[in-house]
Design an enzyme around this catalytic site. Structure first.
Site, PDB file in Angstrom:
ATOM      1  CB  SER A 219      -0.859   0.002   1.265  1.00 50.46           C
ATOM      2  OG  SER A 219      -1.475   1.266   1.421  1.00 50.46           O
TER       3      SER A 219
ATOM      4  CE1 TYR B 188      -3.703  -2.179   5.248  1.00 53.73           C
ATOM      5  CE2 TYR B 188      -2.959   0.040   4.725  1.00 53.73           C
ATOM      6  CZ  TYR B 188      -3.492  -1.163   4.328  1.00 53.73           C
ATOM      7  OH  TYR B 188      -3.800  -1.375   3.002  1.00 53.73           O
TER       8      TYR B 188
HETATM    9  N1  LIG Z   1      -8.794  -0.466  -0.594  1.00 50.10           N
HETATM   10  C1  LIG Z   1      -7.724   0.319  -0.605  1.00 50.10           C
HETATM   11  O1  LIG Z   1      -7.841   1.535  -0.642  1.00 50.10           O
HETATM   12  C2  LIG Z   1      -6.349  -0.286  -0.597  1.00 50.10           C
HETATM   13  C3  LIG Z   1      -5.245   0.546  -0.845  1.00 50.10           C
HETATM   14  C4  LIG Z   1      -3.963  -0.021  -0.830  1.00 50.10           C
HETATM   15  C5  LIG Z   1      -3.815  -1.372  -0.572  1.00 50.10           C
HETATM   16  N2  LIG Z   1      -4.896  -2.156  -0.325  1.00 50.10           N
HETATM   17  C6  LIG Z   1      -4.669  -3.575  -0.055  1.00 50.10           C
HETATM   18  O2  LIG Z   1      -5.329  -4.343  -1.048  1.00 50.10           O
HETATM   19  C7  LIG Z   1      -5.655  -5.619  -0.523  1.00 50.10           C
HETATM   20  C8  LIG Z   1      -7.106  -5.924  -0.792  1.00 50.10           C
HETATM   21  O3  LIG Z   1      -7.909  -5.003  -0.104  1.00 50.10           O
HETATM   22  P1  LIG Z   1      -9.379  -4.588  -0.520  1.00 50.10           P
HETATM   23  O4  LIG Z   1      -9.462  -3.131  -0.399  1.00 50.10           O
HETATM   24  O5  LIG Z   1      -9.757  -5.246  -1.798  1.00 50.10           O
HETATM   25  O6  LIG Z   1     -10.184  -5.207   0.730  1.00 50.10           O
HETATM   26  P2  LIG Z   1     -11.461  -6.155   0.825  1.00 50.10           P
HETATM   27  O7  LIG Z   1     -11.827  -6.147   2.270  1.00 50.10           O
HETATM   28  O8  LIG Z   1     -12.498  -5.759  -0.179  1.00 50.10           O
HETATM   29  O9  LIG Z   1     -10.897  -7.591   0.437  1.00 50.10           O
HETATM   30  C9  LIG Z   1     -10.017  -8.307   1.251  1.00 50.10           C
HETATM   31  C10 LIG Z   1     -10.300  -9.796   1.096  1.00 50.10           C
HETATM   32  O10 LIG Z   1      -9.350 -10.508   1.922  1.00 50.10           O
HETATM   33  C11 LIG Z   1     -10.032 -11.545   2.590  1.00 50.10           C
HETATM   34  N3  LIG Z   1      -9.337 -11.920   3.821  1.00 50.10           N
HETATM   35  C12 LIG Z   1      -9.222 -11.192   4.966  1.00 50.10           C
HETATM   36  N4  LIG Z   1      -8.573 -11.914   5.900  1.00 50.10           N
HETATM   37  C13 LIG Z   1      -8.281 -13.110   5.338  1.00 50.10           C
HETATM   38  C14 LIG Z   1      -7.620 -14.284   5.812  1.00 50.10           C
HETATM   39  N5  LIG Z   1      -7.155 -14.382   7.065  1.00 50.10           N
HETATM   40  N6  LIG Z   1      -7.486 -15.325   4.965  1.00 50.10           N
HETATM   41  C15 LIG Z   1      -7.981 -15.271   3.695  1.00 50.10           C
HETATM   42  N7  LIG Z   1      -8.602 -14.192   3.198  1.00 50.10           N
HETATM   43  C16 LIG Z   1      -8.759 -13.128   4.008  1.00 50.10           C
HETATM   44  C17 LIG Z   1     -11.430 -10.969   2.859  1.00 50.10           C
HETATM   45  O11 LIG Z   1     -12.361 -12.005   3.133  1.00 50.10           O
HETATM   46  C18 LIG Z   1     -11.698 -10.198   1.581  1.00 50.10           C
HETATM   47  O12 LIG Z   1     -12.344 -11.013   0.609  1.00 50.10           O
HETATM   48  C19 LIG Z   1      -5.296  -5.574   0.961  1.00 50.10           C
HETATM   49  O13 LIG Z   1      -4.043  -6.196   1.159  1.00 50.10           O
HETATM   50  C20 LIG Z   1      -5.225  -4.084   1.246  1.00 50.10           C
HETATM   51  O14 LIG Z   1      -4.393  -3.800   2.328  1.00 50.10           O
HETATM   52  C21 LIG Z   1      -6.155  -1.640  -0.345  1.00 50.10           C
END
Ligand SMILES: NC(=O)c1ccc[n+]([C@@H]2O[C@H](COP(=O)([O-])OP(=O)(O)OC[C@H]3O[C@@H](n4cnc5c(N)ncnc54)[C@H](O)[C@@H]3O)[C@@H](O)[C@H]2O)c1
Length: 266
Positions: free
Chosen positions: A147, A160
């Site tokens: 991120s 985080y």
């Molecule tokens: N949304 C943002 O703005 C953003 C920005 C930068 C990075 N990210 C990163 O992108 C990635 C995806 O995030 P997102 O925004 O799509 O979130 P999201 O919550 O929509 O999706 C995350 C998924 O991970 C799964 N998950 C959580 N814990 C788990 C576990 N222990 N085992 C297996 N699966 C698990 C959840 O069930 C969910 O389906 C993350 O690593 C997040 O940190 C997100």
């Protein structure tokens, strides 16, 4: 190599957290490019899903669960070419609740252990099990979803940010260890993107408190903070991951791609 530009047809990928948000978009774009995708996520029925991916119930923090997911993938699909370490969680927490009103938003050991387990231990367990398979055939790609917070630090999200910084360091170090086996390791660092499952009401409330504003006061005017003037699209993240998964990126390893519309500290 196949005739398409990316040449990903027939490759086998695991996308952790592929049931929602960024992971779901990555899954769909890899499927569009002819990849066989296993979604490893917490809740669901094992088997073929309507989008064409194969769901495996997996908790990325549990070694037995991770090892089983990797071995089952190879058993069912014959190999493992691409791992996308995407599953992640984010609880906005202050180091110190200096306003003294909401102690629940001060970083506790429990919150710390939870974020570290999913965001840092999960990628380690999956990369280890996957690299063992990739070693056998002498190629593979591991893509870690970090991120922008992991590069820049983020107020109210120090833990985080730290887990995402760890992912960047894993990426560099694993690339150094695995390069001689023709396994590439790359990270992406998205900035502000379209809403996913991560931005829940509880998340917005916690983030607002840690920033000393109301939920309505959380900035959504990106015209000043983001040079491209808008949040990123999930499809733009998925496009980058597809490219990095392919042999078109064959000389790229050990580095992190910031994908944030030019947003930076300045
Ligand atoms: N949304 C943002 O703005 C953003 C920005 C930068 C990075 N990210 C990163 O992108 C990635 C995806 O995030 P997102 O925004 O799509 O979130 P999201 O919550 O929509 O999706 C995350 C998924 O991970 C799964 N998950 C959580 N814990 C788990 C576990 N222990 N085992 C297996 N699966 C698990 C959840 O069930 C969910 O389906 C993350 O690593 C997040 O940190 C997100």
């Amino acid at each position: 190599m196949s005739s398409s530009w990316l040449g990903l047809e027939g490759k086998v990928a695991i996308v952790t957290g592929g049931a929602s948000g960024i992971g779901l978009n990555i899954t769909n774009e890899l499927l569009n490019n002819g990849v066989k995708v296993v979604v490893a996520d917490l809740n669901g029925e094992e088997g073929q899903q309507s989008n064409g991916s194969y769901f495996m119930k997996c908790d990325v923090t549990n070694k037995v669960s991770v090892d089983q997911t990797v071995s089952k993938t190879v058993e069912l699909f014959g190999s493992l070419d691409i791992l996308v370490n995407n599953a992640g969680v984010n609880l906005p927490r202050l180091l110190v609740d200096d306003q003294g009103e909401k102690p629940e938003y001060e970083l506790s050991e429990k919150d710390f252990d939870f974020m570290v387990a999913v965001n840092q231990k999960g990628p380690y367990l999956f990369a280890q099990a996957s690299a063992k398979e990739m070693l056998k055939k002498g190629n593979g790609v591991i893509i870690n979803v970090s991120s922008e917070a992991g590069q820049e630090g983020s107020a109210g999200q120090s833990c985080y940010s730290a887990t995402k910084g760890a992912v960047i360091a894993f990426t560099r170090a694993w690339a150094k260890e695995l390069g001689k086996h023709n396994i590439r390791v790359v990270a992406i660092a998205p900035g502000i993107i379209e809403t996913t499952g991560l931005r829940t009401d509880a998340y917005n409330e916690a983030l607002a408190y840690t920033r000393g504003v109301t939920v309505d006061g959380l900035s959504t005017d990106y015209s000043k903070s983001i040079p491209l003037g808008r949040e990123g699209k999930l499809s733009e993240i998925a496009d980058l991951v597809s490219y990095l998964s392919s042999d078109r990126a064959s000389y790229i390893t050990g580095t992190t791609f910031n994908i944030s519309g030019g947003k930076s500290r300045g």
